[in-house]
Design a protein around this motif. Structure first.
Motif, PDB file in Angstrom:
ATOM      1  N   PRO A  90      14.250   5.847   1.864  1.00  0.00           N
ATOM      2  CA  PRO A  90      14.111   5.668   3.314  1.00  0.00           C
ATOM      3  C   PRO A  90      12.839   4.956   3.738  1.00  0.00           C
ATOM      4  CG  PRO A  90      13.898   7.976   2.673  1.00  0.00           C
ATOM      5  CD  PRO A  90      14.458   7.260   1.503  1.00  0.00           C
ATOM      6  N   LEU A  91      11.706   5.288   3.125  1.00  0.00           N
ATOM      7  CA  LEU A  91      10.468   4.679   3.584  1.00  0.00           C
ATOM      8  C   LEU A  91      10.415   3.193   3.259  1.00  0.00           C
ATOM      9  CD1 LEU A  91       7.776   5.157   4.939  1.00  0.00           C
ATOM     10  CD2 LEU A  91       6.793   5.581   2.698  1.00  0.00           C
ATOM     11  N   MET A  92      10.835   2.812   2.051  1.00  0.00           N
ATOM     12  CA  MET A  92      10.844   1.397   1.693  1.00  0.00           C
ATOM     13  C   MET A  92      11.852   0.634   2.555  1.00  0.00           C
ATOM     14  SD  MET A  92       8.558   1.154  -0.597  1.00  0.00           S
ATOM     15  CE  MET A  92       7.670   2.137  -1.804  1.00  0.00           C
ATOM     16  N   MET A  93      13.034   1.216   2.733  1.00  0.00           N
ATOM     17  CA  MET A  93      14.046   0.539   3.536  1.00  0.00           C
ATOM     18  C   MET A  93      13.645   0.462   5.007  1.00  0.00           C
ATOM     19  SD  MET A  93      15.981  -0.328   1.187  1.00  0.00           S
ATOM     20  CE  MET A  93      17.069  -1.208   2.288  1.00  0.00           C
ATOM     21  N   GLN A  94      12.771   1.352   5.438  1.00  0.00           N
ATOM     22  CA  GLN A  94      12.297   1.276   6.820  1.00  0.00           C
ATOM     23  C   GLN A  94      11.550  -0.028   7.070  1.00  0.00           C
ATOM     24  OE1 GLN A  94       9.336   4.167   8.095  1.00  0.00           O
ATOM     25  NE2 GLN A  94      10.423   4.456  10.027  1.00  0.00           N
ATOM     26  N   LYS A  95      10.922  -0.588   6.004  1.00  0.00           N
ATOM     27  CA  LYS A  95      10.252  -1.882   6.153  1.00  0.00           C
ATOM     28  C   LYS A  95      11.262  -2.998   6.355  1.00  0.00           C
ATOM     29  CE  LYS A  95       6.507   0.351   5.498  1.00  0.00           C
ATOM     30  NZ  LYS A  95       7.107   1.694   5.378  1.00  0.00           N
ATOM     31  N   GLY A  98      22.244  -8.056   7.252  1.00  0.00           N
ATOM     32  CA  GLY A  98      22.231  -8.572   8.614  1.00  0.00           C
ATOM     33  C   GLY A  98      22.925  -7.684   9.627  1.00  0.00           C
ATOM     34  N   PRO A  99      24.122  -7.147   9.326  1.00  0.00           N
ATOM     35  CA  PRO A  99      24.808  -6.294  10.316  1.00  0.00           C
ATOM     36  C   PRO A  99      24.118  -4.969  10.587  1.00  0.00           C
ATOM     37  CG  PRO A  99      26.337  -7.136   8.663  1.00  0.00           C
ATOM     38  CD  PRO A  99      24.972  -7.423   8.161  1.00  0.00           C
ATOM     39  N   PHE A 100      23.152  -4.583   9.739  1.00  0.00           N
ATOM     40  CA  PHE A 100      22.524  -3.271   9.884  1.00  0.00           C
ATOM     41  C   PHE A 100      21.079  -3.355  10.378  1.00  0.00           C
ATOM     42  CE2 PHE A 100      25.435  -3.095   6.153  1.00  0.00           C
ATOM     43  CZ  PHE A 100      26.429  -2.319   6.731  1.00  0.00           C
ATOM     44  N   MET A 101      20.596  -4.539  10.723  1.00  0.00           N
ATOM     45  CA  MET A 101      19.187  -4.690  11.066  1.00  0.00           C
ATOM     46  C   MET A 101      18.816  -3.993  12.380  1.00  0.00           C
ATOM     47  SD  MET A 101      17.719  -6.156   8.600  1.00  0.00           S
ATOM     48  CE  MET A 101      16.134  -6.401   9.375  1.00  0.00           C
ATOM     49  N   HIS A 102      19.814  -3.628  13.187  1.00  0.00           N
ATOM     50  CA  HIS A 102      19.512  -2.913  14.424  1.00  0.00           C
ATOM     51  C   HIS A 102      19.337  -1.422  14.200  1.00  0.00           C
ATOM     52  CE1 HIS A 102      23.844  -2.503  13.842  1.00  0.00           C
ATOM     53  NE2 HIS A 102      23.783  -1.413  14.592  1.00  0.00           N
ATOM     54  N   ASN A 103      19.630  -0.937  12.996  1.00  0.00           N
ATOM     55  CA  ASN A 103      19.496   0.485  12.701  1.00  0.00           C
ATOM     56  C   ASN A 103      18.028   0.890  12.616  1.00  0.00           C
ATOM     57  OD1 ASN A 103      22.334   0.374  10.432  1.00  0.00           O
ATOM     58  ND2 ASN A 103      22.290   0.699  12.624  1.00  0.00           N
ATOM     59  N   LEU A 104      17.792   2.199  12.736  1.00  0.00           N
ATOM     60  CA  LEU A 104      16.430   2.731  12.639  1.00  0.00           C
ATOM     61  C   LEU A 104      16.129   3.298  11.269  1.00  0.00           C
ATOM     62  CD1 LEU A 104      16.007   4.612  16.057  1.00  0.00           C
ATOM     63  CD2 LEU A 104      15.472   2.237  15.482  1.00  0.00           C
ATOM     64  N   SER A 105      17.164   3.591  10.470  1.00  0.00           N
ATOM     65  CA  SER A 105      16.922   4.240   9.189  1.00  0.00           C
ATOM     66  C   SER A 105      18.073   3.956   8.238  1.00  0.00           C
ATOM     67  CB  SER A 105      16.769   5.765   9.371  1.00  0.00           C
ATOM     68  OG  SER A 105      17.987   6.340   9.803  1.00  0.00           O
ATOM     69  N   MET A 106      17.814   4.252   6.979  1.00  0.00           N
ATOM     70  CA  MET A 106      18.827   4.136   5.939  1.00  0.00           C
ATOM     71  C   MET A 106      19.995   5.080   6.214  1.00  0.00           C
ATOM     72  SD  MET A 106      18.057   4.787   1.916  1.00  0.00           S
ATOM     73  CE  MET A 106      19.349   5.088   0.705  1.00  0.00           C
ATOM     74  N   SER A 107      19.691   6.258   6.723  1.00  0.00           N
ATOM     75  CA  SER A 107      20.746   7.234   7.019  1.00  0.00           C
ATOM     76  C   SER A 107      21.675   6.732   8.117  1.00  0.00           C
ATOM     77  CB  SER A 107      20.121   8.568   7.433  1.00  0.00           C
ATOM     78  OG  SER A 107      19.284   9.071   6.421  1.00  0.00           O
ATOM     79  N   GLU A 108      21.111   6.058   9.111  1.00  0.00           N
ATOM     80  CA  GLU A 108      21.945   5.549  10.190  1.00  0.00           C
ATOM     81  C   GLU A 108      22.907   4.481   9.678  1.00  0.00           C
ATOM     82  OE1 GLU A 108      21.542   3.614  14.666  1.00  0.00           O
ATOM     83  OE2 GLU A 108      19.745   4.105  13.505  1.00  0.00           O
ATOM     84  N   PHE A 152       0.818  -1.204   0.000  1.00  0.00           N
ATOM     85  CA  PHE A 152       0.000   0.000   0.000  1.00  0.00           C
ATOM     86  C   PHE A 152       0.855   1.259   0.000  1.00  0.00           C
ATOM     87  CE2 PHE A 152      -4.314   1.166   0.040  1.00  0.00           C
ATOM     88  CZ  PHE A 152      -4.353   2.461   0.516  1.00  0.00           C
ATOM     89  N   THR A 153       2.056   1.162   0.551  1.00  0.00           N
ATOM     90  CA  THR A 153       2.966   2.297   0.479  1.00  0.00           C
ATOM     91  C   THR A 153       3.400   2.560  -0.949  1.00  0.00           C
ATOM     92  OG1 THR A 153       3.776   1.803   2.706  1.00  0.00           O
ATOM     93  CG2 THR A 153       5.137   3.224   1.346  1.00  0.00           C
ATOM     94  N   PHE A 154       3.627   1.495  -1.707  1.00  0.00           N
ATOM     95  CA  PHE A 154       4.077   1.639  -3.092  1.00  0.00           C
ATOM     96  C   PHE A 154       2.925   1.998  -4.019  1.00  0.00           C
ATOM     97  CE2 PHE A 154       5.096  -0.151  -7.306  1.00  0.00           C
ATOM     98  CZ  PHE A 154       6.295   0.500  -7.544  1.00  0.00           C
ATOM     99  N   PHE A 155       1.781   1.343  -3.869  1.00  0.00           N
ATOM    100  CA  PHE A 155       0.658   1.585  -4.764  1.00  0.00           C
ATOM    101  C   PHE A 155      -0.200   2.717  -4.216  1.00  0.00           C
ATOM    102  CE2 PHE A 155       1.954  -2.577  -6.108  1.00  0.00           C
ATOM    103  CZ  PHE A 155       1.756  -2.537  -7.473  1.00  0.00           C
TER     104      PHE A 155
END
Length: 485
Positions: free
Chosen positions: A250-255, A98-108, A53-56
């Motif tokens: 950022p929004l897609m990667m937030q998923k 895997g090493p980045f799954m603890h991040n909150l955002s793409m920027s982090e 729904f975010t994409f469409f």
């Protein structure tokens, strides 16, 4: 006379239901992570629904119908492939996150690899991107009100809708957004099929017979006619390539960060690509039926033609579908830059992350409201949907995608490397928009991303690096796996 109020009553009831739903289910988050990426305990089907729904969003269906009517077969192929390939690209990248799954955002993630200043620049570019997307949704809200409630001043309803958006963005959290999007997806998913049935009734031909005529007996003639449409092939190719990497935002990667691990993230984007192709098929089906019914319409006449003679209840359903999609995307994109600003930018400029949680939340909510106001001003300044979509691509593709992909694949450059690449991307997109695009009408987002990547490679392998930076790069290589061989 009463029939004129039916669509308005339907829209009002929908907005009231949205407000009650969010107000009742809103739970005060206990941590900033809960506000930004929720509890990371979502089921895979739920994340697929949210991502779909975010994409469409409404801008996609409106733009698809308009461009198919204008460009024909090339745009049909473009849109169908864009419904699945971008998700599958992220699905492949997710396996290495895997090493980045603890991040909150793409920027982090970029900040962990390249340092503070690339993280801040990425956050700023993503905030600009999110603002443009919110402006697009406001454009669609005005369009929905205008075509379905043409006797009501669209500015009034648009203002009230945006006010509602701001309110439940402030009081809500990601879990509420997730539950709300499911109901909105159900309403929006059936719209192309209902519109297809409506067009077949107007053409006085059963839908199945119409489909058979389009795809069997006369499909070849239709496609031959479409293939001779007046279009700029390099421009379409450039937009196609930019669209294939547009999911790395950022929004897609937030998923991805909302997933429990990188394996679930891979599954979420893989299944989303499958269902995305199915949904694109129905949208393109209606676009093709509309093209067959009225091939000479101009872009400004398309939606007026669709709703002409439409029953009031069906008008209300179309308005609710467009509004629900626009609101869902808008509230999520308002939340994303708020998280980016309060978490990445403010904390990124400080040596110690000492900001209390309650101030982070307040700052995020304030930024969400301010972004909504800026988006309203942008929508007033530029109301062309395609131009806004191109601006959306220009805001983040030339700057953030190349460093992020390289970081996920294992590249461990220094802060200076990333800054030189970002500077090259910004300079490339500015030069392209100033001198190249006015002549060729080719969007420069993807070429500028390539320039960013090449500049990073040159800076990394051909410029000498101080010993301090070499030590930081070695430490980053040890802390972030997997490596690129």
């Amino acid at each position: 006379m009463l029939s004129l109020y039916i669509p308005l009553l339907m829209v009002a009831a929908f907005l009231l239901f949205e407000w009650i739903f969010v107000s009742c289910l809103s739970i005060i988050p206990t941590t900033f992570r809960d506000y930004s990426v929720s509890t990371k305990q979502h089921d895979t089907p739920l994340l697929v629904y949210i991502l779909l729904f975010t994409f469409f969003e409404s801008g996609l269906i409106v733009r698809t119908i308009q461009e198919v009517h204008h460009l024909g077969l090339p745009w049909i192929i473009f849109e169908f492939l864009s419904g699945c390939i971008p998700f599958w690209i992220v699905s492949c990248l997710a396996l290495r996150m895997g090493p980045f799954m603890h991040n909150l955002s793409m920027s982090e993630t970029i900040g962990n690899v390249y340092g503070r200043y690339p993280m801040i620049i990425t956050s700023l570019s993503n905030i600009c991107c999110a603002t443009v997307v919110v402006a697009i949704q406001m454009n669609i809200i005005s369009l929905a009100i205008n075509i379905c409630l043409d006797w009501v001043d669209p500015r009034i309803v648009t203002f009230l809708t945006i006010l509602l958006l701001g309110c439940y963005t402030v009081i809500g959290r990601m879990r509420v957004f997730s539950l709300t999007n499911i109901g909105q997806l159900v309403a929006f998913l059936i719209t192309p099929l209902i519109l297809s049935c409506w067009m077949s009734m107007r053409m006085d031909e059963p839908l199945l017979e119409l489909l058979g005529r389009l795809f069997m007996s006369q499909a070849k003639n239709h496609l031959n006619n479409l293939s001779h449409s007046d279009f700029n092939a390099p421009a379409i190719l450039s937009l196609f390539l930019a669209n294939q990497v547009s999911c790395i935002q950022p929004l897609m990667m937030q998923k991805v960060y909302m997933s429990s691990d990188h394996f679930q993230a891979r599954s979420v984007f893989f299944y989303t690509g499958i269902f995305g192709a199915i949904m694109k098929f129905f949208i393109l089906l209606f676009s093709l039926i509309l093209l067959s019914a009225a091939p000479t319409l101009s872009l400004t006449e398309i939606w007026s033609y669709i709703v002409t003679g439409m029953p009031p209840a069906l008008k209300g359903l179309v308005a609710i579908s467009l509004l629900s999609a626009a609101m869902s995307v808008a509230d999520t994109y308002l939340n994303t830059p708020a998280v980016l600003f309060s978490h990445d930018i403010v904390e990124g400029m400080m040596d110690q992350k000492w900001i209390p949680y309650r101030y982070q939340i307040r700052l995020a909510k304030l930024i969400a409201l301010l972004m909504g106001l800026v988006a309203m001003l942008l929508n007033t300044h530029c109301s062309d949907l395609m131009e806004l979509c191109k601006l959306h691509l220009d805001c983040f593709i030339p700057i953030a995608i190349a460093p992020f992909i390289l970081a996920v694949l294992g590249f461990r450059g220094t802060s200076r490397t990333a800054l030189m690449g970002m500077a090259a991307g910004i300079l490339a997109i500015w030069s392209w928009n100033k001198w190249v695009e006015p002549i060729t009408h080719i969007n420069g987002a993807f070429p500028s991303m390539v320039a960013n990547c090449l500049a990073m490679m040159v800076a990394h392998y051909f410029f000498p690096r101080p010993k301090k930076e070499l030590k930081q790069t070695k430490q980053s290589n040890e802390n972030h796996q997997p490596k690129l061989y």
